[in-house]
Design an enzyme around this catalytic site. Structure first.
Site, PDB file in Angstrom:
ATOM      1  N   LYS A  17      27.112 -41.589 -19.949  1.00 28.62           N
ATOM      2  CA  LYS A  17      28.137 -42.592 -20.257  1.00 28.62           C
ATOM      3  C   LYS A  17      28.206 -42.875 -21.748  1.00 28.62           C
ATOM      4  O   LYS A  17      28.954 -43.738 -22.187  1.00 28.62           O
ATOM      5  CB  LYS A  17      27.831 -43.909 -19.513  1.00 28.62           C
ATOM      6  CG  LYS A  17      27.726 -43.772 -18.016  1.00 28.62           C
ATOM      7  CD  LYS A  17      27.440 -45.139 -17.395  1.00 28.62           C
ATOM      8  CE  LYS A  17      27.072 -45.052 -15.931  1.00 28.62           C
ATOM      9  NZ  LYS A  17      26.459 -46.292 -15.452  1.00 28.62           N
TER      10      LYS A  17
ATOM     11  N   ARG B 256      11.204 -35.683 -24.121  1.00 29.56           N
ATOM     12  CA  ARG B 256      11.630 -34.358 -24.597  1.00 29.56           C
ATOM     13  C   ARG B 256      13.121 -34.437 -24.854  1.00 29.56           C
ATOM     14  O   ARG B 256      13.879 -34.928 -24.023  1.00 29.56           O
ATOM     15  CB  ARG B 256      11.338 -33.269 -23.573  1.00 29.56           C
ATOM     16  CG  ARG B 256      11.995 -31.949 -23.973  1.00 29.56           C
ATOM     17  CD  ARG B 256      11.544 -30.784 -23.170  1.00 29.56           C
ATOM     18  NE  ARG B 256      10.179 -30.407 -23.494  1.00 29.56           N
ATOM     19  CZ  ARG B 256       9.590 -29.318 -23.044  1.00 29.56           C
ATOM     20  NH1 ARG B 256      10.262 -28.488 -22.269  1.00 29.56           N
ATOM     21  NH2 ARG B 256       8.339 -29.045 -23.365  1.00 29.56           N
TER      22      ARG B 256
END
Ligand code: NCD
Length: 301
Positions: A82, A103
């Site tokens: 979003k 990560r």
């Protein structure tokens, strides 16, 4: 120690205690003994890039210590899609967990996350930056396989430009009086930002032939296809450095071959049956080493 963003965040004695503790934790890592060291603690694994070993071994490590894990392996299922910024996401997750493994494809993302978080952030790989916990398990593996870390002659081979594991590993090996040979096509040579931090004792090569007989350790890496700005550049170098049992004919009998994995053809499967192959033991070592690190960060015994 708060965050582990680069291998430089760990002092020599901290690295030594992690490696020693990892060795003691081997029976717990194998599930032969139990530990409650991190009962009640929660680790968040936030993976914005694919991973098998790093995420799963962190999760196993946490659970073997009695702790719990939350997180995601696919950021498309999160509000990232979003348009939420990493900074906002990290602030939130820091309220849900006692430590965060991140990560992310962008170099520098783990540093940014550490600045936004009041719980420890562990860099699980930031783009072509660093991968410090891989380096800890690499050091542990080297010590287990070769009996020592000091004074070895090591070849790092493959994609030294975009491969983050070799960036943190080279910086770490420099602490142990290591002679390092960097073997890569010119277009994928070890970046200056890494070599600038190294003492004398390293040299660059485009082929393995000349240096192989001297090596105690050969660390092979995958060409990091996903980081090439131009796919044509990838095609040019793909498959350039393949190691087979035949390639290793002139190696010392005690040479150990490591690879952070995944391998995609750099090491032929006929190497697996030789005494040189240590990469699957290396992958297992992620569990005890990450257990030792989590204990240190989260205040276990
Ligand atoms: C490495 C990585 O993600 O940097 N994998 C790993 O963590 N073991 C190496 C790679 O992807 O080539």
């Amino acid at each position: 120690m708060d965050h582990v963003v680069t291998i430089q965040d760990l002092a020599d004695d901290e690295i030594a205690s992690i490696l020693d503790r990892a060795r003691e934790l081997l029976p717990v890592a194998r599930g032969e003994e139990r530990s409650d060291a991190l009962v009640g603690k929660i680790l968040a694994t936030c993976f914005f890039e694919p991973s098998t070993r790093t995420r799963l071994s962190f999760e196993t490590a946490m659970q073997r210590l009695g702790g719990n894990v939350i997180g995601f392996a696919d950021s498309r299922t999160t509000s990232h899609l979003k348009g939420e910024t990493l900074a906002d996401a990290v602030r939130m997750v820091a309220g849900y967990a006692d430590a965060i493994v991140l990560r992310h494809p962008q170099e520098g993302s783990a540093r940014l996350a550490a600045e936004m978080s009041d719980v420890p952030v562990i860099n699980g790989g930031d783009g072509a930056g660093q991968h410090p916990t891989q380096t800890l398990l690499d050091l542990f593996t080297i010590r287990e396989e070769l009996g020592k870390l000091e004074g070895l002659t090591v070849g790092l081979l493959g994609d030294l430009r975009y491969g983050r594991t070799v960036h943190s590993l080279a910086a770490a090996l420099a602490r142990y009086d290591t002679t390092m040979h960097f073997i890569a096509p010119e277009s994928l040579a070890m970046p200056r930002r890494v070599t600038a931090g190294l003492p004398d004792g390293w040299s660059a090569h485009t082929t393995l032939n000349g240096v192989l007989p001297e090596l105690d350790l050969l660390y092979v890496t995958r060409i990091q296809k996903e980081r090439f700005p131009d796919p044509e550049d990838y095609v040019r170098v793909a498959g350039a450095y393949t190691i087979s049992a035949e390639t290793l004919r002139d190696a010392k009998p005690g040479l150990r071959v490591l690879h952070p994995l995944p391998r995609v053809g750099e090491i032929a499967t006929d190497v697996d049956e030789t005494d040189h192959a240590a990469y699957f033991r290396q992958a297992f070592n992620g569990v005890p080493v990450r257990m030792a690190l989590l204990e240190m960060l989260l205040g276990g015994d």
